[in-house]
Scaffold this motif. Sequence first.
Motif, PDB file in Angstrom:
ATOM      1  N   GLY A  55       5.507   0.522 -19.011  1.00  0.00           N
ATOM      2  CA  GLY A  55       5.676   1.824 -18.381  1.00  0.00           C
ATOM      3  C   GLY A  55       4.466   2.357 -17.634  1.00  0.00           C
ATOM      4  N   ARG A  56       3.353   1.653 -17.648  1.00  0.00           N
ATOM      5  CA  ARG A  56       2.147   2.127 -16.942  1.00  0.00           C
ATOM      6  C   ARG A  56       1.722   1.098 -15.909  1.00  0.00           C
ATOM      7  NH1 ARG A  56      -3.866   3.565 -18.902  1.00  0.00           N
ATOM      8  NH2 ARG A  56      -4.359   4.873 -17.117  1.00  0.00           N
ATOM      9  N   VAL A  57       1.772   1.515 -14.647  1.00  0.00           N
ATOM     10  CA  VAL A  57       1.418   0.618 -13.544  1.00  0.00           C
ATOM     11  C   VAL A  57       0.312   1.282 -12.729  1.00  0.00           C
ATOM     12  CG1 VAL A  57       2.242  -0.588 -11.500  1.00  0.00           C
ATOM     13  CG2 VAL A  57       3.788  -0.256 -13.449  1.00  0.00           C
ATOM     14  N   LEU A  58      -0.841   0.618 -12.652  1.00  0.00           N
ATOM     15  CA  LEU A  58      -1.975   1.128 -11.884  1.00  0.00           C
ATOM     16  C   LEU A  58      -2.013   0.465 -10.513  1.00  0.00           C
ATOM     17  CD1 LEU A  58      -4.862   1.209 -14.501  1.00  0.00           C
ATOM     18  CD2 LEU A  58      -3.661   3.143 -13.505  1.00  0.00           C
ATOM     19  N   VAL A  59      -2.388   1.250  -9.519  1.00  0.00           N
ATOM     20  CA  VAL A  59      -2.518   0.741  -8.157  1.00  0.00           C
ATOM     21  C   VAL A  59      -3.872   1.178  -7.593  1.00  0.00           C
ATOM     22  CG1 VAL A  59      -0.039   0.629  -7.664  1.00  0.00           C
ATOM     23  CG2 VAL A  59      -1.285   2.749  -7.226  1.00  0.00           C
ATOM     24  N   PRO A  60      -4.377   0.441  -6.591  1.00  0.00           N
ATOM     25  CA  PRO A  60      -5.658   0.831  -5.981  1.00  0.00           C
ATOM     26  C   PRO A  60      -5.586   2.255  -5.432  1.00  0.00           C
ATOM     27  CG  PRO A  60      -4.960  -1.325  -5.212  1.00  0.00           C
ATOM     28  CD  PRO A  60      -3.813  -0.746  -5.970  1.00  0.00           C
ATOM     29  N   ASN A  61      -6.733   2.888  -5.356  1.00  0.00           N
ATOM     30  CA  ASN A  61      -6.762   4.277  -4.885  1.00  0.00           C
ATOM     31  C   ASN A  61      -7.481   4.456  -3.551  1.00  0.00           C
ATOM     32  OD1 ASN A  61      -9.217   3.636  -6.235  1.00  0.00           O
ATOM     33  ND2 ASN A  61      -9.713   5.802  -6.323  1.00  0.00           N
ATOM     34  N   ALA A  62      -8.096   3.415  -3.032  1.00  0.00           N
ATOM     35  CA  ALA A  62      -8.806   3.522  -1.755  1.00  0.00           C
ATOM     36  C   ALA A  62      -8.197   2.534  -0.766  1.00  0.00           C
ATOM     37  CB  ALA A  62     -10.286   3.228  -1.939  1.00  0.00           C
ATOM     38  N   ASN A 113      -0.625  -4.943  -4.987  1.00  0.00           N
ATOM     39  CA  ASN A 113      -1.809  -4.869  -5.841  1.00  0.00           C
ATOM     40  C   ASN A 113      -1.569  -4.049  -7.101  1.00  0.00           C
ATOM     41  OD1 ASN A 113      -4.054  -6.308  -4.387  1.00  0.00           O
ATOM     42  ND2 ASN A 113      -3.242  -5.010  -2.774  1.00  0.00           N
ATOM     43  N   ALA A 114      -0.306  -3.775  -7.399  1.00  0.00           N
ATOM     44  CA  ALA A 114       0.035  -3.038  -8.619  1.00  0.00           C
ATOM     45  C   ALA A 114      -0.228  -3.917  -9.837  1.00  0.00           C
ATOM     46  CB  ALA A 114       1.498  -2.613  -8.574  1.00  0.00           C
ATOM     47  N   VAL A 115      -0.788  -3.311 -10.885  1.00  0.00           N
ATOM     48  CA  VAL A 115      -1.107  -4.029 -12.107  1.00  0.00           C
ATOM     49  C   VAL A 115      -0.426  -3.303 -13.271  1.00  0.00           C
ATOM     50  CG1 VAL A 115      -2.960  -4.723 -13.687  1.00  0.00           C
ATOM     51  CG2 VAL A 115      -3.326  -4.779 -11.207  1.00  0.00           C
ATOM     52  N   VAL A 116       0.389  -4.053 -14.011  1.00  0.00           N
ATOM     53  CA  VAL A 116       1.051  -3.489 -15.181  1.00  0.00           C
ATOM     54  C   VAL A 116       0.066  -3.560 -16.339  1.00  0.00           C
ATOM     55  CG1 VAL A 116       2.984  -3.675 -16.782  1.00  0.00           C
ATOM     56  CG2 VAL A 116       3.308  -4.201 -14.349  1.00  0.00           C
ATOM     57  N   CYS A 117      -0.354  -2.402 -16.840  1.00  0.00           N
ATOM     58  CA  CYS A 117      -1.335  -2.353 -17.929  1.00  0.00           C
ATOM     59  C   CYS A 117      -0.656  -2.421 -19.293  1.00  0.00           C
ATOM     60  CB  CYS A 117      -2.158  -1.078 -17.836  1.00  0.00           C
ATOM     61  SG  CYS A 117      -3.171  -1.024 -16.361  1.00  0.00           S
ATOM     62  N   ARG A 118       0.427  -1.714 -19.432  1.00  0.00           N
ATOM     63  CA  ARG A 118       1.242  -1.755 -20.643  1.00  0.00           C
ATOM     64  C   ARG A 118       2.619  -1.247 -20.244  1.00  0.00           C
ATOM     65  NH1 ARG A 118      -2.148   3.115 -22.426  1.00  0.00           N
ATOM     66  NH2 ARG A 118      -0.793   4.814 -21.839  1.00  0.00           N
ATOM     67  N   GLY A 123       6.564   5.609  -9.786  1.00  0.00           N
ATOM     68  CA  GLY A 123       5.902   5.890 -11.058  1.00  0.00           C
ATOM     69  C   GLY A 123       4.534   5.250 -11.194  1.00  0.00           C
ATOM     70  N   TYR A 124       3.882   4.949 -10.066  1.00  0.00           N
ATOM     71  CA  TYR A 124       2.550   4.352 -10.099  1.00  0.00           C
ATOM     72  C   TYR A 124       1.511   5.391 -10.494  1.00  0.00           C
ATOM     73  CZ  TYR A 124       4.398   0.473  -7.214  1.00  0.00           C
ATOM     74  OH  TYR A 124       5.100  -0.593  -6.716  1.00  0.00           O
ATOM     75  N   GLU A 125       0.431   4.906 -11.091  1.00  0.00           N
ATOM     76  CA  GLU A 125      -0.733   5.746 -11.377  1.00  0.00           C
ATOM     77  C   GLU A 125      -1.894   5.219 -10.545  1.00  0.00           C
ATOM     78  OE1 GLU A 125      -1.726   6.408 -15.518  1.00  0.00           O
ATOM     79  OE2 GLU A 125       0.329   5.859 -16.065  1.00  0.00           O
ATOM     80  N   TRP A 126      -2.672   6.129  -9.976  1.00  0.00           N
ATOM     81  CA  TRP A 126      -3.825   5.741  -9.159  1.00  0.00           C
ATOM     82  C   TRP A 126      -4.995   5.390 -10.062  1.00  0.00           C
ATOM     83  CZ3 TRP A 126      -2.036   4.833  -4.646  1.00  0.00           C
ATOM     84  CH2 TRP A 126      -1.010   5.611  -4.121  1.00  0.00           C
TER      85      TRP A 126
END
Length: 138
Positions: free
Chosen positions: A48-55, A41-46, A91-94
């Motif tokens: 070097g920045r990858v957002l993943v679910p937090n719950a 469920n990782a999403v590349v926003c730009r 290197g994921y961000e929540w």
Amino acid sequence: MSALSALEEALENRWEALWARVSGREPVELVDALRRECDSNAVVCRAGRVLVPNAYDVELPAGVHEELARRGSRVGQALTDRLARHAARHGYEWAGPLAVHVRRSTTEVPNGRFRVASSVMPHVSADGFQRAARPGPG
């Protein structure tokens, strides 16, 4: 090995021993399922920045959940810590504050083991926590 690393390893070993005693299997399967859920469920926003679910919700069969609760186990926190380390390595961000909730399944789980799902839980500000902690009128 630093004292902190040794303590962390000792805590992980105790948690794994408890899990194996209660569920009859190693927690590696569950940790791997959480990692896969996170990765898929990782999403590349730009760049070097990858957002993943937090719950993350982990559903356990009633018997396993009750045994862990009876023993006062902090499985949710242990799983949260493992998932946080996995994300840090990649290197994921929540998408907000990370939480792994362990609950008893109300339906049958696959193979009698567990079910894992993720979602994005909206960020709750520190002010919201402070207001919730204050006693209400009366």
